[in-house]
Design an enzyme around this catalytic site. Structure first.
Site, PDB file in Angstrom:
ATOM      1  N   SER A   1     -11.024  -3.175   2.370  1.00 51.34           N
ATOM      2  CA  SER A   1     -11.556  -1.961   3.005  1.00 51.34           C
ATOM      3  C   SER A   1     -11.169  -1.832   4.475  1.00 51.34           C
ATOM      4  O   SER A   1     -11.778  -1.071   5.211  1.00 51.34           O
ATOM      5  CB  SER A   1     -13.084  -1.884   2.910  1.00 51.34           C
ATOM      6  OG  SER A   1     -13.485  -2.040   1.606  1.00 51.34           O
ATOM      7  N   ARG A   2     -10.199  -2.620   4.919  1.00 52.11           N
ATOM      8  CA  ARG A   2      -9.794  -2.513   6.333  1.00 52.11           C
ATOM      9  C   ARG A   2      -9.029  -1.220   6.566  1.00 52.11           C
ATOM     10  O   ARG A   2      -8.300  -0.752   5.686  1.00 52.11           O
ATOM     11  CB  ARG A   2      -8.888  -3.697   6.716  1.00 52.11           C
ATOM     12  CG  ARG A   2      -9.643  -5.004   6.823  1.00 52.11           C
ATOM     13  CD  ARG A   2      -8.712  -6.139   7.182  1.00 52.11           C
ATOM     14  NE  ARG A   2      -7.770  -6.456   6.117  1.00 52.11           N
ATOM     15  CZ  ARG A   2      -6.783  -7.332   6.237  1.00 52.11           C
ATOM     16  NH1 ARG A   2      -6.599  -7.978   7.372  1.00 52.11           N
ATOM     17  NH2 ARG A   2      -5.975  -7.583   5.212  1.00 52.11           N
TER      18      ARG A   2
ATOM     19  N   THR B   1      -5.959 -11.605   3.760  1.00 50.34           N
ATOM     20  CA  THR B   1      -7.050 -11.046   2.960  1.00 50.34           C
ATOM     21  C   THR B   1      -8.149 -12.100   2.732  1.00 50.34           C
ATOM     22  O   THR B   1      -9.141 -11.807   2.066  1.00 50.34           O
ATOM     23  CB  THR B   1      -6.535 -10.569   1.588  1.00 50.34           C
ATOM     24  OG1 THR B   1      -5.939 -11.688   0.929  1.00 50.34           O
ATOM     25  CG2 THR B   1      -5.507  -9.467   1.733  1.00 50.34           C
TER      26      THR B   1
ATOM     27  N   ASP C   1       0.816  -1.227   0.000  1.00 47.37           N
ATOM     28  CA  ASP C   1       0.000   0.000   0.000  1.00 47.37           C
ATOM     29  C   ASP C   1       0.844   1.267   0.000  1.00 47.37           C
ATOM     30  O   ASP C   1       0.462   2.282   0.586  1.00 47.37           O
ATOM     31  CB  ASP C   1      -0.952   0.029   1.214  1.00 47.37           C
ATOM     32  CG  ASP C   1      -1.760  -1.244   1.321  1.00 47.37           C
ATOM     33  OD1 ASP C   1      -2.298  -1.674   0.289  1.00 47.37           O
ATOM     34  OD2 ASP C   1      -1.840  -1.804   2.421  1.00 47.37           O
TER      35      ASP C   1
ATOM     36  N   GLN D   1       2.166  -6.285  -2.972  1.00 50.58           N
ATOM     37  CA  GLN D   1       2.505  -6.232  -1.540  1.00 50.58           C
ATOM     38  C   GLN D   1       3.812  -5.447  -1.320  1.00 50.58           C
ATOM     39  O   GLN D   1       4.136  -4.576  -2.103  1.00 50.58           O
ATOM     40  CB  GLN D   1       2.574  -7.633  -0.911  1.00 50.58           C
ATOM     41  CG  GLN D   1       1.237  -8.365  -0.837  1.00 50.58           C
ATOM     42  CD  GLN D   1       0.885  -9.146  -2.081  1.00 50.58           C
ATOM     43  OE1 GLN D   1       1.721  -9.818  -2.656  1.00 50.58           O
ATOM     44  NE2 GLN D   1      -0.345  -9.056  -2.519  1.00 50.58           N
TER      45      GLN D   1
ATOM     46  N   GLY E   1      -4.145  -4.948  -4.643  1.00 51.56           N
ATOM     47  CA  GLY E   1      -5.156  -4.028  -5.164  1.00 51.56           C
ATOM     48  C   GLY E   1      -4.472  -2.785  -5.657  1.00 51.56           C
ATOM     49  O   GLY E   1      -3.898  -2.052  -4.867  1.00 51.56           O
ATOM     50  N   HIS E   2      -4.453  -2.590  -6.968  1.00 50.57           N
ATOM     51  CA  HIS E   2      -3.825  -1.399  -7.522  1.00 50.57           C
ATOM     52  C   HIS E   2      -4.903  -0.536  -8.185  1.00 50.57           C
ATOM     53  O   HIS E   2      -5.622  -1.005  -9.055  1.00 50.57           O
ATOM     54  CB  HIS E   2      -2.758  -1.777  -8.569  1.00 50.57           C
ATOM     55  CG  HIS E   2      -1.597  -2.504  -7.968  1.00 50.57           C
ATOM     56  ND1 HIS E   2      -0.578  -3.037  -8.712  1.00 50.57           N
ATOM     57  CD2 HIS E   2      -1.292  -2.775  -6.688  1.00 50.57           C
ATOM     58  CE1 HIS E   2       0.300  -3.611  -7.907  1.00 50.57           C
ATOM     59  NE2 HIS E   2      -0.114  -3.469  -6.676  1.00 50.57           N
ATOM     60  N   THR E   3      -5.010   0.695  -7.719  1.00 49.11           N
ATOM     61  CA  THR E   3      -6.022   1.585  -8.292  1.00 49.11           C
ATOM     62  C   THR E   3      -5.361   2.534  -9.282  1.00 49.11           C
ATOM     63  O   THR E   3      -4.368   3.179  -8.963  1.00 49.11           O
ATOM     64  CB  THR E   3      -6.688   2.410  -7.170  1.00 49.11           C
ATOM     65  OG1 THR E   3      -7.181   1.493  -6.197  1.00 49.11           O
ATOM     66  CG2 THR E   3      -7.836   3.252  -7.688  1.00 49.11           C
TER      67      THR E   3
ATOM     68  N   GLY F   1       1.422   3.056  -2.519  1.00 42.90           N
ATOM     69  CA  GLY F   1       0.982   3.955  -3.603  1.00 42.90           C
ATOM     70  C   GLY F   1       1.586   3.513  -4.928  1.00 42.90           C
ATOM     71  O   GLY F   1       1.901   4.342  -5.787  1.00 42.90           O
ATOM     72  N   LYS F   2       1.696   2.195  -5.086  1.00 46.11           N
ATOM     73  CA  LYS F   2       2.292   1.663  -6.319  1.00 46.11           C
ATOM     74  C   LYS F   2       1.467   1.995  -7.544  1.00 46.11           C
ATOM     75  O   LYS F   2       2.009   2.251  -8.605  1.00 46.11           O
ATOM     76  CB  LYS F   2       2.415   0.136  -6.226  1.00 46.11           C
ATOM     77  CG  LYS F   2       3.579  -0.335  -5.406  1.00 46.11           C
ATOM     78  CD  LYS F   2       3.718  -1.825  -5.541  1.00 46.11           C
ATOM     79  CE  LYS F   2       3.540  -2.664  -4.341  1.00 46.11           C
ATOM     80  NZ  LYS F   2       2.685  -2.478  -3.282  1.00 46.11           N
ATOM     81  N   GLY F   3       0.125   1.995  -7.377  1.00 43.09           N
ATOM     82  CA  GLY F   3      -0.770   2.188  -8.524  1.00 43.09           C
ATOM     83  C   GLY F   3      -0.381   3.392  -9.360  1.00 43.09           C
ATOM     84  O   GLY F   3      -0.198   3.281 -10.568  1.00 43.09           O
TER      85      GLY F   3
HETATM   86  P1  IMP Z   1      -2.488 -12.906   2.478  1.00 41.31           P
HETATM   87  O1  IMP Z   1      -1.556 -12.430   1.428  1.00 41.31           O
HETATM   88  O2  IMP Z   1      -3.934 -12.732   2.122  1.00 41.31           O
HETATM   89  O3  IMP Z   1      -2.168 -14.303   2.933  1.00 41.31           O
HETATM   90  O4  IMP Z   1      -2.270 -11.982   3.788  1.00 41.31           O
HETATM   91  C1  IMP Z   1      -1.077 -12.025   4.549  1.00 41.31           C
HETATM   92  C2  IMP Z   1      -0.693 -10.649   5.052  1.00 41.31           C
HETATM   93  O5  IMP Z   1      -0.334  -9.832   3.965  1.00 41.31           O
HETATM   94  C3  IMP Z   1      -1.825  -9.892   5.782  1.00 41.31           C
HETATM   95  O6  IMP Z   1      -1.242  -9.096   6.799  1.00 41.31           O
HETATM   96  C4  IMP Z   1      -2.399  -9.007   4.705  1.00 41.31           C
HETATM   97  O7  IMP Z   1      -3.031  -7.863   5.247  1.00 41.31           O
HETATM   98  C5  IMP Z   1      -1.134  -8.640   3.957  1.00 41.31           C
HETATM   99  N1  IMP Z   1      -1.371  -8.288   2.547  1.00 41.31           N
HETATM  100  C6  IMP Z   1      -1.630  -9.114   1.524  1.00 41.31           C
HETATM  101  N2  IMP Z   1      -1.764  -8.440   0.373  1.00 41.31           N
HETATM  102  C7  IMP Z   1      -1.574  -7.151   0.672  1.00 41.31           C
HETATM  103  C8  IMP Z   1      -1.527  -5.958  -0.121  1.00 41.31           C
HETATM  104  O8  IMP Z   1      -1.699  -5.962  -1.354  1.00 41.31           O
HETATM  105  N3  IMP Z   1      -1.276  -4.807   0.553  1.00 41.31           N
HETATM  106  C9  IMP Z   1      -1.033  -4.780   1.883  1.00 41.31           C
HETATM  107  N4  IMP Z   1      -1.040  -5.864   2.651  1.00 41.31           N
HETATM  108  C10 IMP Z   1      -1.311  -7.042   2.064  1.00 41.31           C
END
Ligand code: IMP
Length: 431
Positions: A302-303, A130, A13, A224, A40-42, A15-17
């Site tokens: 949305s967390r 996620t 997160d 990530q 998730g890249h916007t 701000g790669k998008g």
């Molecule tokens: P998983 O990849 O769904 O197994 O989640 C493992 C950990 O990576 C958790 O702490 C998620 O919140 C975090 N995570 C997975 N994908 C992202 C992402 O794209 N951005 C930020 N955190 C992520």
């Protein structure tokens, strides 16, 4: 001209998008090499917002090739849904511009269920995933019982492989008192959608070889961040793939020398979603302010993201681990309203000063950040496009940050708008 890998240098997160959008306009080919639809890249292009999870960012631009490499785990239904969603915005997705590795591993419904079952029973020790099935799918990959894209070709293969993987999953489900997973409906459902996936499937390594021979510019799009890397992150509070730049080579099937420049996307403060250690986390009104000003809510789940000061120790560490050549500093404008800004420059652990994050989670929870204080600039930097036009205190913060992390700041982003960027060095043109 370089091929560039873009990766997150913190917990995702960053701000790669926006940066990937800008770079993908220069690239000929955009490739995803790890992770899945946990990302998730916007992108906002000509006023239209595109939310991408699995599709590479090049997909929304004409005349670009987008590739999903073997290192990605693919939920085929999530992929098809995303393709339809993006098509509905007028984007053409064809066999010419979307290529999927035949060796990519599939995320199937029992992976998602296993992710949820585990998180639900883990109580306080949950990872905060996620819940997309990412971890269980990668486990089956290294456990050598996974179903891959190529398996969709044959009902017989699919049947045999599902038998093997379900023997494993059903033993665990039985042990946990859960309903056993039935394979016949899944086979039918997979065969129904198989043609839509298979038309895009190819040996990606071969295509990458051809494209590099033809001097096409490749952008390797990481998902990530390095602190979520399964080897180098805050294990076990990590994702299940390697998020470092070197994973781009294995994740598509090319040599590491094909990655000429590694750009680390770095937020001017720190955020994290999910559980796990976070030494510079702020649980006060400043943390709240960063969250609100930075709109820190997850794109996928949305967390609310946890917020804290910039951790120079961690970013310097991820720069070394991933061979980052330069960073794109994002969200500088979020700090505009702060009177005082802190940067973590060391930790204290058991009364001793240390200059790195220790590998054990027990120590990671214990470390206390040692801060360097900076005067805030209390002026808007929003939209500034030239380094000289930044307030002096903002320049000081960036210059010291750059020295401390031992990597060049190649750009500074001063708003979510694509053009609101101070470009210092173009990753595609610098070495
Ligand atoms: P998983 O990849 O769904 O197994 O989640 C493992 C950990 O990576 C958790 O702490 C998620 O919140 C975090 N995570 C997975 N994908 C992202 C992402 O794209 N951005 C930020 N955190 C992520």
């Amino acid at each position: 001209m370089n091929n560039v890998a873009v990766i997150g240098s913190q917990w995702g997160d960053e701000g790669k998008g926006k940066i990937v959008d800008w770079l993908s306009s220069e690239a000929d080919v955009v490739v995803r090499f790890q992770g899945g639809h946990n990302a998730g890249h916007t992108l906002v292009i000509n006023g239209v917002t595109y939310k991408l999870r699995l599709l590479p960012s090049g997909i929304v631009r004409e005349n670009k090739i987008s590739i999903i490499g073997n290192g990605v785990v693919i939920d085929p239904w999530a992929l098809l849904e995303e393709i339809e969603e993006i098509r509905s915005k007028g984007v053409k997705i064809t066999t010419e511009n979307l290529i999927i590795s035949e060796s990519a591993n599939l995320i199937l419904p029992f992976h998602k269920e296993m992710d949820e079952i585990r998180e639900d029973i883990a109580g306080k020790s949950k990872i905060g995933t996620t819940r997309r099935g990412i971890g269980p799918a990668y486990e089956d990959k290294v456990g050598r019982r996974s179903i891959r894209v190529m398996d969709l070709i044959s009902k017989k293969n699919l049947d045999q492989r599902l038998e093997t993987v379900l023997m494993h999953h059903n033993a665990i489900r039985k042990g946990l008192g859960k309903k056993l997973f039935e394979k016949n409906k899944l086979i039918k459902d997979l065969l129904d959608i198989a043609p839509k996936i298979l038309i895009h499937s190819q040996p990606v390594w071969k295509r990458i070889d051809q494209l590099t021979k033809n001097k096409k510019k490749i952008l390797f799009e990481g998902a990530q961040g390095i602190l979520l890397d399964v080897d180098h992150g805050t294990y076990p509070f990590v994702t299940s793939s390697n998020t470092v730049a070197s994973s781009a080579a294995t994740g598509v099937g090319c040599g590491p020398q094909k990655i000429n420049y590694v750009l680390g996307i770095t937020k001017a403060y720190t955020t994290r979603v999910g559980e796990g250690p976070f030494p510079t986390e702020l649980s006060d009104s400043i943390g709240e302010e960063l969250g609100i000003r930075g709109k820190e809510f997850g794109t996928v789940t949305s967390r609310k993201r946890r917020c804290g000061w910039f951790d120079g120790v961690l970013v310097r560490q991820t720069i070394k681990i991933s061979g980052i050549n330069g960073i794109a500093l994002t969200k500088l404008d979020v700090l505009d309203t702060l009177k005082e800004i802190k940067m973590c420059i060391a930790y204290e652990l058991n009364g001793k000063k240390i200059d790195y994050l220790p590998a054990s989670v027990e120590d990671q929870i214990k470390v206390k950040p040692v801060y360097r204080l900076f005067k805030g600039w209390l002026k808007s930097t929003r939209g500034i496009k030239k380094f000289e036009e930044l307030p002096q205190n903002a320049k000081d913060y960036i210059n010291e940050l750059e020295k401390f992390i031992e990597a060049k700041v190649s750009s500074v982003s001063t708003s979510p708008e694509r053009n609101d960027t101070i470009l210092i060095q173009d990753p595609f043109k610098s070495n």
